[in-house]
Design a protein around this motif. Structure first.
Motif, PDB file in Angstrom:
ATOM      1  N   LYS A 178      56.166  55.650  12.471  1.00 42.05           N
ATOM      2  CA  LYS A 178      56.217  54.261  12.943  1.00 42.05           C
ATOM      3  C   LYS A 178      57.650  53.846  13.281  1.00 42.05           C
ATOM      4  O   LYS A 178      57.903  53.216  14.312  1.00 42.05           O
ATOM      5  N   ARG A 179      58.589  54.216  12.400  1.00 39.37           N
ATOM      6  CA  ARG A 179      59.990  53.844  12.628  1.00 39.37           C
ATOM      7  C   ARG A 179      60.582  54.598  13.815  1.00 39.37           C
ATOM      8  O   ARG A 179      61.356  54.042  14.601  1.00 39.37           O
ATOM      9  N   TYR A 185      69.069  57.286   9.616  1.00 40.92           N
ATOM     10  CA  TYR A 185      68.807  58.695   9.915  1.00 40.92           C
ATOM     11  C   TYR A 185      67.775  58.812  11.041  1.00 40.92           C
ATOM     12  O   TYR A 185      67.927  59.626  11.956  1.00 40.92           O
ATOM     13  N   ILE A 186      66.722  57.983  10.981  1.00 44.03           N
ATOM     14  CA  ILE A 186      65.695  58.008  12.031  1.00 44.03           C
ATOM     15  C   ILE A 186      66.276  57.515  13.351  1.00 44.03           C
ATOM     16  O   ILE A 186      65.927  58.023  14.428  1.00 44.03           O
ATOM     17  N   LEU A 212      62.544  54.591  19.409  1.00 45.21           N
ATOM     18  CA  LEU A 212      62.416  55.141  20.765  1.00 45.21           C
ATOM     19  C   LEU A 212      62.082  54.037  21.767  1.00 45.21           C
ATOM     20  O   LEU A 212      62.611  54.026  22.888  1.00 45.21           O
ATOM     21  N   LEU A 213      61.217  53.111  21.373  1.00 43.01           N
ATOM     22  CA  LEU A 213      60.821  52.028  22.284  1.00 43.01           C
ATOM     23  C   LEU A 213      62.011  51.146  22.649  1.00 43.01           C
ATOM     24  O   LEU A 213      62.072  50.586  23.751  1.00 43.01           O
ATOM     25  N   GLY A 231      63.815  69.846  11.742  1.00 44.25           N
ATOM     26  CA  GLY A 231      64.559  69.986  10.486  1.00 44.25           C
ATOM     27  C   GLY A 231      64.918  68.633   9.890  1.00 44.25           C
ATOM     28  O   GLY A 231      64.820  68.425   8.673  1.00 44.25           O
ATOM     29  N   LYS A 232      65.309  67.681  10.755  1.00 39.45           N
ATOM     30  CA  LYS A 232      65.695  66.345  10.271  1.00 39.45           C
ATOM     31  C   LYS A 232      64.487  65.571   9.753  1.00 39.45           C
ATOM     32  O   LYS A 232      64.574  64.859   8.746  1.00 39.45           O
ATOM     33  N   VAL A 233      63.356  65.694  10.447  1.00 36.62           N
ATOM     34  CA  VAL A 233      62.133  65.026   9.995  1.00 36.62           C
ATOM     35  C   VAL A 233      61.699  65.603   8.653  1.00 36.62           C
ATOM     36  O   VAL A 233      61.293  64.872   7.739  1.00 36.62           O
ATOM     37  N   TYR A 234      61.802  66.921   8.520  1.00 33.83           N
ATOM     38  CA  TYR A 234      61.431  67.581   7.264  1.00 33.83           C
ATOM     39  C   TYR A 234      62.300  67.070   6.119  1.00 33.83           C
ATOM     40  O   TYR A 234      61.822  66.881   5.003  1.00 33.83           O
TER      41      TYR A 234
END
Length: 354
Positions: free
Chosen positions: A295-296, A256-257, A301-302, A278-281
């Motif tokens: 952190k994930r 999901y992340i 992103l990196l 909304g997705k983070v929530y």
């Protein structure tokens, strides 16, 4: 029952990882009175397993007979009364709770509730140790005021109560508390130790493991034993007999992340920021810790980012993680990091491609 619970060691003698620590704990409670203890180390290393095995060593099988309660307390806070609700796990001889669940009101939990519990000796000891044990989780998340109050409780009620503190990082626990406890560092298990546990479970479940299969799960689990066992069971549910090249599925929240990171890279706009929020929530309300989410997300992103931007993005991730520990609403700080990342990345794209 999940394998992670089914094969959790019940006694210190059954512990497969951290055997030396387990035997030292056994020796400690056999030869002398148990002091206050502080267990610290990364998630999934086995802290709670050792604590539960230690309680059984002290109190016998009665330590396993626990009941879960959602209890309400009315606490006097100067001119007003505060209603607090906390979930506790308790037996005749111990109580386990997470004071940081009360958020910024954690000091009232320590000042009143823990103090009240510490006062009372166990009702029926039957010749066993004449003190009660309080197991406090996530003490590194307690406010400074709560930690100061906890220090006073440790001193005042040491005759009738022992504290077993559990946290990921001892650096966030005040020196006053650390100095009053026996500090026990629980390292993340090595890949070899994880493989040993997985092969033990496979043998108990009568499973045939292809060569190197357990090692691949151990490598993917990043030295988190709980995660390795959960992944192993997931593989068993998805496909058995196992195959040599069978994929090790990632955790749902990790996928999901990864999707969130892809969304951020595709478009940098207020509309996309709102969707990401909304997705983070969704992750937070499903009990994924905010520090893990941040952190994930940074990790994902990196992987997609140009080398020249990585240092700046890491700087801002560290900045917002620090702000998150100081504040109350984690969602605000994660969203702020996403907004900052979008600004940096969009500026980079404009400068590069015009």
């Amino acid at each position: 029952m999940l394998w992670v619970d089914k094969y959790r060691p019940k006694t210190l003698d059954q512990v497969m990882v951290h055997q030396e620590i387990a035997q030292n704990l056994k020796k400690l409670v056999t030869e002398q009175d148990c002091p206050h203890l502080l267990f610290y180390g990364p998630s999934g290393a086995g802290k709670k397993t050792l604590i539960m095995a230690l309680l059984r060593q002290i109190f016998g099988t009665s330590a396993e007979k626990v009941k879960v309660e959602n209890r309400n307390w009315k606490v006097d806070a100067g001119s007003r009364t505060i209603d607090l609700e906390l979930t506790t796990l308790s037996s005749n001889n111990h109580v386990e709770l997470t004071p940081s669940d009360a958020g910024f009101q954690d000091r009232y939990v320590v000042q009143e509730i823990i103090k009240e519990m510490a006062k009372n000796r166990p009702i029926d000891t039957k010749g066993k140790k004449g003190y009660k044990v309080l197991v406090l989780n996530e003490v590194d998340k307690l406010s400074r005021e709560a930690q100061h109050s906890l220090r006073r409780t440790m001193e005042k009620y040491s005759a009738s109560c022992r504290l077993i503190l559990c946290c990921n990082s001892s650096s966030k626990v005040t020196e006053a508390i650390r100095s009053r406890c026996l500090n026990i560092r629980i390292n993340a298990p090595s890949e070899e130790e994880t493989v040993k546990v997985l092969e033990f479970i496979g043998k108990k479940e009568n499973l045939q493991l292809p060569p190197g299969f357990a090692a691949r799960i151990a490598e993917k689990s990043n030295r988190n034993l709980r995660r390795a066992i959960l992944s192993f069971e997931t593989c068993r549910v998805q496909q058995y007999p196992f195959e040599n090249n069978q994929a090790i599925p990632p955790m749902d929240w990790e996928e999901y992340i990864s999707e969130i990171a892809t969304d951020i890279m595709k478009e940098q706009s207020p509309k996309r920021l709102f969707q990401v929020r909304g997705k983070v929530y969704e992750l937070l309300i499903n009990c994924i810790p905010p520090e893990i989410v941040l952190k994930r997300l940074l990790h994902e992103l990196l992987k997609k980012l140009d080398a020249e931007l990585k240092h700046e993005v890491c700087h801002w991730a560290a900045y917002y993680e620090h702000r998150m520990h100081l504040g109350q609403k984690a969602i605000f700080h994660i969203e702020a990091f996403v907004a900052k990342f979008m600004s940096i990345y969009k500026g980079f794209l404009i400068a590069t491609f015009g």
